[in-house]
Write a protein that holds these residues in place. Structure first.
Motif, mmCIF file in Angstrom:
data_model
loop_
_atom_site.group_PDB
_atom_site.id
_atom_site.type_symbol
_atom_site.label_atom_id
_atom_site.label_comp_id
_atom_site.label_asym_id
_atom_site.label_seq_id
_atom_site.Cartn_x
_atom_site.Cartn_y
_atom_site.Cartn_z
ATOM 1 N N TYR A 35 3.887 22.486 30.036
ATOM 2 C CA TYR A 35 4.671 21.946 28.906
ATOM 3 C C TYR A 35 5.699 22.981 28.445
ATOM 4 C CZ TYR A 35 5.534 20.038 24.201
ATOM 5 O OH TYR A 35 6.131 19.544 23.064
ATOM 6 N N ALA A 36 5.249 24.227 28.287
ATOM 7 C CA ALA A 36 6.155 25.284 27.816
ATOM 8 C C ALA A 36 7.279 25.531 28.825
ATOM 9 C CB ALA A 36 5.363 26.572 27.565
ATOM 10 N N GLU A 37 6.951 25.474 30.102
ATOM 11 C CA GLU A 37 7.977 25.674 31.141
ATOM 12 C C GLU A 37 9.011 24.544 31.092
ATOM 13 O OE1 GLU A 37 8.448 28.196 33.095
ATOM 14 O OE2 GLU A 37 6.600 29.288 32.709
ATOM 15 N N CYS A 38 8.546 23.309 30.930
ATOM 16 C CA CYS A 38 9.482 22.173 30.865
ATOM 17 C C CYS A 38 10.373 22.278 29.627
ATOM 18 C CB CYS A 38 8.729 20.841 30.833
ATOM 19 S SG CYS A 38 7.987 20.435 32.407
ATOM 20 N N SER A 39 9.826 22.800 28.530
ATOM 21 C CA SER A 39 10.653 22.977 27.316
ATOM 22 C C SER A 39 11.792 23.939 27.614
ATOM 23 C CB SER A 39 9.840 23.557 26.150
ATOM 24 O OG SER A 39 8.702 22.795 25.913
#
Ligand SMILES: O=C(O)CCC(=O)C(=O)O
Ligand SMILES: [Fe+2]
Length: 302
Positions: free
Chosen positions: A95-99
């Motif tokens: 999730y953090a990478e996609c953000s």
């Protein structure tokens, strides 16, 4: 390609997606989405008021200080750590990478329009209300599942309605989609912004690439320079398909209006993302017969 997400994080994420859907159904139902909480497991999702042929799991942003976020989106529900060790870590890292990927794309879009690269930042920032969805499309055999080029989904017969996901536009800003590279069933209507009848074209997966989709909010922010594509997912006929769209959404305080560098006329009135999201959410969960809210409702007509 070149998205910067380490391969080991993607591999672990993929492994966890499959392991999650392999859990016994009772364990998934323990973290089922409810009317008051849109996060968790579901196998009865509606798109445009037709049932989708899939199982899903939603995991979203967390901002415990924001009371609005609580009533709109609910709270993440995770499977027991003993049942699925490492799940929480893998999906929160992904999730953090996609953000990060999304924030970077947003700056690139602003720049491409001659705007300050940070022009859209205040609508997103640290309080973006994004969420990650895990999908499993089971194999559905024995029926003719769809037919092409209907202009109105209501004209479909009940068999034809058996789509993985019915035709729609993503409501938010950007979608970063991880597709199973073994199965091709995502399609885009290349005539969506013309008055001609739908023409559906496959968006086949490319190994190691993420599929990026523009949503309604980018269409409004860019004053139609970037148009949201209409898309759908066919039911899987031969092989189970997994996918994971990350929906990059504005913050709930954001007021979305066209940002133009020149004198061009604004094509949309300002809209509240919170209001838009709430209205859309109501449509996906209930069969009220009322038409879904669309950005066309905000279009300025002369
Ligand atoms: O599963 C996919 O490839 C896309 C799903 C989708 O369009 C959505 O969930 O909005
Ligand atoms: Fe979509």
């Amino acid at each position: 390609m070149n998205h910067g997400i380490p391969q080991c994080k993607i591999d672990e994420f993929d492994r966890m997606v499959r392991a999650f859907f392999d859990l016994e159904v009772e364990k998934k139902l323990k973290i089922r989405r409810t009317e008051g909480n849109s996060r968790g497991f579901a196998h009865d999702e509606l798109t445009k008021r037709t049932p989708d042929l899939k199982e899903l799991y939603d995991y979203g942003h967390s901002n415990p200080d924001d009371p609005t976020h609580k009533c709109v989106d609910g709270i993440n529900q995770l499977p027991d750590e003993e049942d699925l060790p490492g799940f929480c870590e893998a999906i929160s890292e992904y999730y953090a990478e996609c953000s990060k990927v999304s924030a970077c794309l947003l700056r690139a879009i602003a720049k491409s329009l001659g705007l300050d690269p940070n022009a859209f930042d205040e609508s997103f920032g640290d309080t973006h209300t994004s969420y990650l969805r895990l999908n499993k499309y089971p194999v559905k055999e024995g029926v003719e599942l769809w037919s092409d080029n209907h202009s109105n989904p209501d004209e479909l017969s009940s068999n034809e309605k058996l789509l993985g996901v019915n035709r729609h536009f993503d409501a938010g800003a950007l979608t970063v989609l991880r597709q199973d590279d073994q199965v091709s069933s995502l399609q885009v209507n290349v005539n969506a912004h013309k008055s001609s009848k739908p023409h559906w074209v496959d968006v086949s997966p490319v190994k190691d690439a993420l599929t990026i989709n523009v949503g309604d909010m980018i269409q409004v922010l860019t004053n139609d320079e970037y148009k949201a594509p209409e898309h759908r997912v066919l039911a899987s006929r031969n092989k189970v398909r997994y996918s994971a769209p990350f929906f990059y959404n504005p913050s709930f305080t954001a007021k979305i209006a066209p940002q133009t560098s020149g004198e061009g006329e604004m094509k949309y009135k300002e809209l509240s993302w919170l209001h838009f999201r709430l209205s859309r959410f109501a449509g996906d969960h209930a069969d009220t017969g009322k038409k879904d809210i669309q950005i066309a409702d905000y279009r300025i007509t002369k």
